[in-house]
Write an enzyme that holds these catalytic residues in place. Structure first.
Site, short mmCIF file in Angstrom:
data_model
loop_
_atom_site.label_atom_id
_atom_site.label_comp_id
_atom_site.label_asym_id
_atom_site.label_seq_id
_atom_site.Cartn_x
_atom_site.Cartn_y
_atom_site.Cartn_z
N SER A 113 -78.21 10.96 115.94
CA SER A 113 -79.18 10.18 116.73
C SER A 113 -80.03 11.17 117.51
CB SER A 113 -78.46 9.26 117.72
OG SER A 113 -79.38 8.76 118.67
N TYR A 136 -71.65 8.55 123.65
CA TYR A 136 -72.39 8.39 122.38
C TYR A 136 -73.18 9.67 122.05
CZ TYR A 136 -75.68 6.17 119.07
OH TYR A 136 -76.44 5.83 117.97
N LYS A 176 -72.73 12.26 118.82
CA LYS A 176 -73.80 12.55 117.85
C LYS A 176 -74.12 14.04 117.82
CE LYS A 176 -74.33 8.28 116.53
NZ LYS A 176 -73.85 7.88 115.19
N1 LIG Z 1 -80.25 1.36 115.29
C1 LIG Z 1 -80.71 2.45 115.89
O1 LIG Z 1 -81.76 2.41 116.55
C2 LIG Z 1 -79.97 3.76 115.74
C3 LIG Z 1 -80.53 4.91 116.31
C4 LIG Z 1 -79.88 6.13 116.17
C5 LIG Z 1 -78.69 6.20 115.48
N2 LIG Z 1 -78.14 5.06 114.93
C6 LIG Z 1 -76.87 5.22 114.21
O2 LIG Z 1 -76.99 4.66 112.92
C7 LIG Z 1 -75.70 4.17 112.50
C8 LIG Z 1 -75.84 2.73 112.04
O3 LIG Z 1 -76.34 1.97 113.12
P1 LIG Z 1 -76.83 0.45 112.99
O4 LIG Z 1 -78.07 0.34 113.79
O5 LIG Z 1 -76.83 0.02 111.58
O6 LIG Z 1 -75.67 -0.27 113.82
P2 LIG Z 1 -74.81 -1.57 113.44
O7 LIG Z 1 -74.04 -1.90 114.66
O8 LIG Z 1 -75.69 -2.61 112.82
O9 LIG Z 1 -73.84 -1.01 112.30
C9 LIG Z 1 -72.73 -0.19 112.58
C10 LIG Z 1 -71.59 -0.64 111.68
O10 LIG Z 1 -70.46 0.18 111.97
C11 LIG Z 1 -69.32 -0.66 111.94
N3 LIG Z 1 -68.24 -0.15 112.77
C12 LIG Z 1 -68.25 0.00 114.12
N4 LIG Z 1 -67.05 0.42 114.53
C13 LIG Z 1 -66.26 0.54 113.43
C14 LIG Z 1 -64.90 0.91 113.22
N5 LIG Z 1 -64.08 1.23 114.23
N6 LIG Z 1 -64.44 0.92 111.95
C15 LIG Z 1 -65.24 0.58 110.92
N7 LIG Z 1 -66.52 0.20 111.06
C16 LIG Z 1 -67.03 0.19 112.30
C17 LIG Z 1 -69.79 -2.00 112.48
O11 LIG Z 1 -68.93 -3.06 112.07
C18 LIG Z 1 -71.20 -2.09 111.92
O12 LIG Z 1 -71.23 -2.83 110.71
C19 LIG Z 1 -74.77 4.35 113.70
O13 LIG Z 1 -74.03 5.54 113.55
C20 LIG Z 1 -75.72 4.47 114.87
O14 LIG Z 1 -75.16 5.19 115.93
C21 LIG Z 1 -78.75 3.86 115.04
#
Ligand SMILES: NC(=O)c1ccc[n+]([C@@H]2O[C@H](COP(=O)([O-])OP(=O)(O)OC[C@H]3O[C@@H](n4cnc5c(N)ncnc54)[C@H](O)[C@@H]3O)[C@@H](O)[C@H]2O)c1
Length: 245
Positions: free
Chosen positions: A139, A152, A156
């Protein structure tokens, strides 16, 4: 370009906003999919969107035994893992002085330690076969920091550094290891932000819009492909210019 025919891709957090797009994008390029998440309903629905060569595996990545079992189950089903996408992640935001040990530990366990254990379990086979792609979802805050997100951001930043170390160890064996650092991506989580918060965010983004999950999935497909074979140990920032690193 970027074909992934018959490559086996294990995608964590597959039921989430970004994970689903990664799954569809890799599948369109010909990959076989091992989808994992703790959200069984989400996985079931996602699998139904595909044809052959897709299976799902329910696992809680906060549980070390489940992580070990996951790799064994995927290898039993598909025979090997060519591409690992460490995408699962969660937040437990709090101000630093209020952050509990549990909030710190859970985020580090899922976002960083599970990725370490998965990479360690799959990389041996990748080295033997002289081919592998490990891609970690970091991130922008892993580089910039963010108030209220010490756990967090540390997870990352850890992912970025961990991937650089592994990249150095396995570069000579045809295995590349990279990180992607998304900025603000439009997901159900960002959709519900109040208008004034959204406006403040957009003011800091030269492209004047949030990113789409597809913008991230495109980079995963590229890094997974043969065309990216000379890219390793890198962090690709996908953030509309909000941080130019
Ligand atoms: N959405 C954003 O703006 C953004 C920005 C920077 C980084 N990210 C990163 O991208 C990745 C995906 O994010 P997203 O936006 O799709 O989020 P999201 O919450 O939609 O998806 C994350 C998924 O991880 C799963 N998860 C969480 N804890 C878990 C566990 N203990 N065991 C198994 N599965 C687990 C959840 O069930 C979920 O389906 C993440 O690593 C997030 O930190 C997202």
């Amino acid at each position: 370009m970027f074909r992934l025919d018959e490559k086996v891709a294990l995608i964590t957090g597959a039921a989430g906003g970004i994970g689903r797009k990664i799954a569809h994008t890799l599948y369109e390029q010909g990959a076989y999919l091992a989808l994992t998440d703790m959200n069984e309903e989400g996985l079931k629905a996602l699998k139904a969107e595909f044809g052959d060569h897709v299976e799902y595996f329910v696992a809680n990545l906060g549980n070390a035994d489940a992580v070990k079992q996951l790799v064994a189950d995927v290898e039993e089903k598909f025979g090997r893992i060519d591409i690992l996408v460490n995408n699962a992640g969660l937040t437990r935001d709090n101000l630093f002085i209020r952050m509990s040990d549990e909030e710190w530990q859970l985020v580090l366990d899922v976002n960083l330690s599970a990725g370490f254990k998965l990479a360690r379990a799959v990389v041996r086979g990748m080295m033997k076969r002289r081919y592998g792609r490990i891609i970690g979802m970091a991130s922008v805050v892993g580089v910039m920091g963010n108030a209220g997100q010490a756990n967090y951001s540390a997870s990352k930043a850890g992912m970025i550094a961990m991937n650089k170390c592994l990249a150095q160890e396995v570069g000579s064996r045809g295995v590349t290891v990279n990180s992607i650092a998304p900025g603000f991506i439009r997901t159900p989580m960002t959709d519900v932000l109040p208008d004034d918060v959204k406006a403040a965010l957009l003011a800091k983004i030269p492209e004047q819009k949030l990113g789409e999950a597809q913008d991230i999935a495109n980079v995963v497909a590229f890094l997974a492909s043969d065309e990216a074979q000379y890219i390793t140990g890198q962090t690709i920032h996908v953030n509309g210019g909000m941080a130019m690193i």
